[in-house]
Motif scaffolding. Structure first.
Motif, mmCIF file in Angstrom:
data_model
loop_
_atom_site.group_PDB
_atom_site.id
_atom_site.type_symbol
_atom_site.label_atom_id
_atom_site.label_comp_id
_atom_site.label_asym_id
_atom_site.label_seq_id
_atom_site.Cartn_x
_atom_site.Cartn_y
_atom_site.Cartn_z
ATOM 1 N N THR A 18 0.867 -1.208 -0.070
ATOM 2 C CA THR A 18 0.006 0.115 0.075
ATOM 3 C C THR A 18 0.889 1.394 -0.063
ATOM 4 O OG1 THR A 18 -1.548 -1.303 1.325
ATOM 5 C CG2 THR A 18 -1.893 1.088 0.948
ATOM 6 N N LEU A 19 2.008 1.243 0.908
ATOM 7 C CA LEU A 19 2.938 2.479 0.731
ATOM 8 C C LEU A 19 3.515 2.645 -0.844
ATOM 9 C CD1 LEU A 19 4.733 1.717 4.089
ATOM 10 C CD2 LEU A 19 3.310 3.733 3.620
ATOM 11 N N ILE A 20 3.813 1.347 -1.411
ATOM 12 C CA ILE A 20 4.429 1.472 -2.768
ATOM 13 C C ILE A 20 3.118 2.213 -3.632
ATOM 14 C CG2 ILE A 20 5.265 0.234 -4.774
ATOM 15 C CD1 ILE A 20 7.160 0.604 -2.525
ATOM 16 N N VAL A 21 1.976 1.666 -3.468
ATOM 17 C CA VAL A 21 0.964 2.291 -4.492
ATOM 18 C C VAL A 21 0.917 3.743 -4.118
ATOM 19 C CG1 VAL A 21 -1.362 2.329 -4.834
ATOM 20 C CG2 VAL A 21 -0.396 0.029 -4.717
ATOM 21 N N ALA A 22 0.863 4.128 -2.660
ATOM 22 C CA ALA A 22 0.464 5.630 -2.523
ATOM 23 C C ALA A 22 1.664 6.451 -2.895
ATOM 24 C CB ALA A 22 0.781 5.706 -0.882
ATOM 25 N N THR A 23 3.046 5.921 -3.023
ATOM 26 C CA THR A 23 4.033 6.562 -3.526
ATOM 27 C C THR A 23 4.024 6.799 -4.894
ATOM 28 O OG1 THR A 23 5.467 5.907 -1.749
ATOM 29 C CG2 THR A 23 6.696 6.572 -3.779
ATOM 30 N N LEU A 24 3.562 5.695 -5.619
ATOM 31 C CA LEU A 24 3.448 5.943 -7.135
ATOM 32 C C LEU A 24 2.175 6.598 -7.510
ATOM 33 C CD1 LEU A 24 3.882 2.320 -8.133
ATOM 34 C CD2 LEU A 24 5.395 4.054 -8.411
ATOM 35 N N LEU A 25 1.404 6.945 -6.475
ATOM 36 C CA LEU A 25 -0.033 7.760 -6.948
ATOM 37 C C LEU A 25 0.622 9.152 -6.864
ATOM 38 C CD1 LEU A 25 -2.697 8.440 -7.182
ATOM 39 C CD2 LEU A 25 -3.188 7.993 -4.808
ATOM 40 N N THR A 26 1.355 9.643 -5.560
ATOM 41 C CA THR A 26 1.838 10.986 -5.356
ATOM 42 C C THR A 26 2.738 11.152 -6.423
ATOM 43 O OG1 THR A 26 3.499 10.096 -3.821
ATOM 44 C CG2 THR A 26 1.453 10.943 -2.892
ATOM 45 N N TRP A 27 3.669 10.326 -6.660
ATOM 46 C CA TRP A 27 4.513 10.572 -7.944
ATOM 47 C C TRP A 27 3.941 11.071 -9.191
ATOM 48 C CZ3 TRP A 27 5.475 7.933 -12.473
ATOM 49 C CH2 TRP A 27 6.572 8.598 -13.313
ATOM 50 N N GLY A 28 2.723 9.977 -9.542
ATOM 51 C CA GLY A 28 2.009 10.385 -10.791
ATOM 52 C C GLY A 28 1.378 11.782 -10.791
ATOM 53 N N MET A 29 0.862 12.107 -9.574
ATOM 54 C CA MET A 29 0.315 13.503 -9.252
ATOM 55 C C MET A 29 1.284 14.422 -9.463
ATOM 56 S SD MET A 29 -2.404 12.887 -6.285
ATOM 57 C CE MET A 29 -3.050 14.615 -6.330
ATOM 58 N N GLY A 30 2.392 14.281 -9.155
ATOM 59 C CA GLY A 30 3.605 15.328 -9.270
ATOM 60 C C GLY A 30 4.047 15.196 -10.764
ATOM 61 N N ALA A 31 3.914 14.166 -11.414
ATOM 62 C CA ALA A 31 4.318 14.197 -12.922
ATOM 63 C C ALA A 31 3.263 14.688 -13.760
ATOM 64 C CB ALA A 31 4.791 12.633 -13.341
ATOM 65 N N THR A 32 2.031 14.621 -13.417
ATOM 66 C CA THR A 32 1.175 15.313 -14.432
ATOM 67 C C THR A 32 0.947 16.492 -13.954
ATOM 68 O OG1 THR A 32 -0.654 14.493 -12.883
ATOM 69 C CG2 THR A 32 0.027 12.982 -14.618
ATOM 70 N N GLY A 33 1.593 17.312 -12.822
ATOM 71 C CA GLY A 33 1.396 18.457 -12.764
ATOM 72 C C GLY A 33 -0.088 18.768 -12.054
ATOM 73 N N ALA A 34 -0.455 17.991 -11.310
ATOM 74 C CA ALA A 34 -1.452 18.176 -10.609
ATOM 75 C C ALA A 34 -1.505 19.536 -9.558
ATOM 76 C CB ALA A 34 -1.979 17.095 -9.617
ATOM 77 N N THR A 35 -2.184 20.362 -9.606
ATOM 78 C CA THR A 35 -2.374 21.523 -8.978
ATOM 79 C C THR A 35 -3.529 21.857 -8.219
ATOM 80 O OG1 THR A 35 -2.531 22.925 -10.884
ATOM 81 C CG2 THR A 35 -0.294 22.767 -10.233
ATOM 82 N N GLY A 36 -3.649 22.870 -7.305
ATOM 83 C CA GLY A 36 -4.636 23.345 -6.858
ATOM 84 C C GLY A 36 -4.690 22.885 -5.523
ATOM 85 N N LYS A 37 -5.788 23.387 -4.735
ATOM 86 C CA LYS A 37 -6.062 23.073 -3.101
ATOM 87 C C LYS A 37 -6.228 21.511 -3.006
ATOM 88 C CE LYS A 37 -7.039 27.813 -1.870
ATOM 89 N NZ LYS A 37 -8.001 28.851 -1.370
ATOM 90 N N GLY A 38 -7.200 21.061 -3.774
ATOM 91 C CA GLY A 38 -7.550 19.766 -3.634
ATOM 92 C C GLY A 38 -6.503 18.798 -3.823
ATOM 93 N N ALA A 39 -5.651 18.911 -4.979
ATOM 94 C CA ALA A 39 -4.448 18.280 -5.180
ATOM 95 C C ALA A 39 -3.467 18.017 -3.826
ATOM 96 C CB ALA A 39 -3.891 18.462 -6.524
ATOM 97 N N ILE A 40 -3.335 19.273 -3.366
ATOM 98 C CA ILE A 40 -2.328 19.751 -2.490
ATOM 99 C C ILE A 40 -3.128 19.016 -1.049
ATOM 100 C CG2 ILE A 40 -1.198 21.400 -1.036
ATOM 101 C CD1 ILE A 40 -0.109 21.232 -3.816
ATOM 102 N N ALA A 41 -4.150 18.922 -0.907
ATOM 103 C CA ALA A 41 -4.741 18.280 0.381
ATOM 104 C C ALA A 41 -4.792 16.657 0.157
ATOM 105 C CB ALA A 41 -6.233 18.667 0.317
ATOM 106 N N ILE A 42 -4.923 16.357 -1.125
ATOM 107 C CA ILE A 42 -4.726 14.666 -1.117
ATOM 108 C C ILE A 42 -3.211 14.301 -0.941
ATOM 109 C CG2 ILE A 42 -4.728 13.123 -2.926
ATOM 110 C CD1 ILE A 42 -7.186 14.356 -4.195
ATOM 111 N N LEU A 43 -2.277 15.234 -1.641
ATOM 112 C CA LEU A 43 -0.867 14.800 -1.369
ATOM 113 C C LEU A 43 -0.457 14.890 0.139
ATOM 114 C CD1 LEU A 43 0.661 16.658 -4.404
ATOM 115 C CD2 LEU A 43 0.488 14.390 -3.960
ATOM 116 N N ALA A 44 -1.069 15.919 0.750
ATOM 117 C CA ALA A 44 -0.799 15.930 2.186
ATOM 118 C C ALA A 44 -1.360 14.885 3.086
ATOM 119 C CB ALA A 44 -1.099 17.383 2.826
ATOM 120 N N ALA A 45 -2.361 14.538 2.939
ATOM 121 C CA ALA A 45 -3.180 13.284 3.426
ATOM 122 C C ALA A 45 -2.440 12.019 3.334
ATOM 123 C CB ALA A 45 -4.426 13.443 3.027
ATOM 124 N N ILE A 46 -2.096 11.945 2.166
ATOM 125 C CA ILE A 46 -1.114 10.652 1.661
ATOM 126 C C ILE A 46 0.219 10.669 2.263
ATOM 127 C CG2 ILE A 46 -0.133 9.079 -0.174
ATOM 128 C CD1 ILE A 46 -2.263 10.000 -1.944
#
Length: 93
Positions: A18-46
């Motif tokens: 699960t930690l590996i999946v969460a790491t890949l998810l956050t990496w993917g969000m960063g690689a695609t340039g996910a921005t905004g308060k919602g994306a930051i909240a998701i990244l912070a929670a993870i």
């Protein structure tokens, strides 16, 4: 090592996966340039969840005395809060 203190190998493996999946998810969000308060909240929670899992399960503090859990989790919260404050201060007005 007893499983009541350290958990079972199956639990450790599932948490690790699960930690590996969460790491890949956050990496993917960063690689695609996910921005905004919602994306930051998701990244912070993870990131907060990942830190808690590492502290409680992989450092085997889940059943440790309250003082040790409070110190380690408190340190993580402090570091996370400093990062959050720096991020908020850096936002354009």
């Amino acid at each position: 090592m007893s499983s009541d203190v350290h958990g079972t190998p199956r639990r450790a493996t599932l948490l690790w996966a699960t930690l590996i999946v969460a790491t890949l998810l956050t990496w993917g969000m960063g690689a695609t340039g996910a921005t905004g308060k919602g994306a930051i909240a998701i990244l912070a929670a993870i990131s907060f969840w990942k830190g808690a899992v590492i502290i409680l399960d992989f450092m085997a503090l889940r059943h440790a005395p309250l003082l040790w859990r409070a110190l380690t989790l408190g340190w993580m919260i402090l570091v996370w809060a400093v990062i959050a404050i720096a991020y908020i201060k850096g936002l354009p007005q």
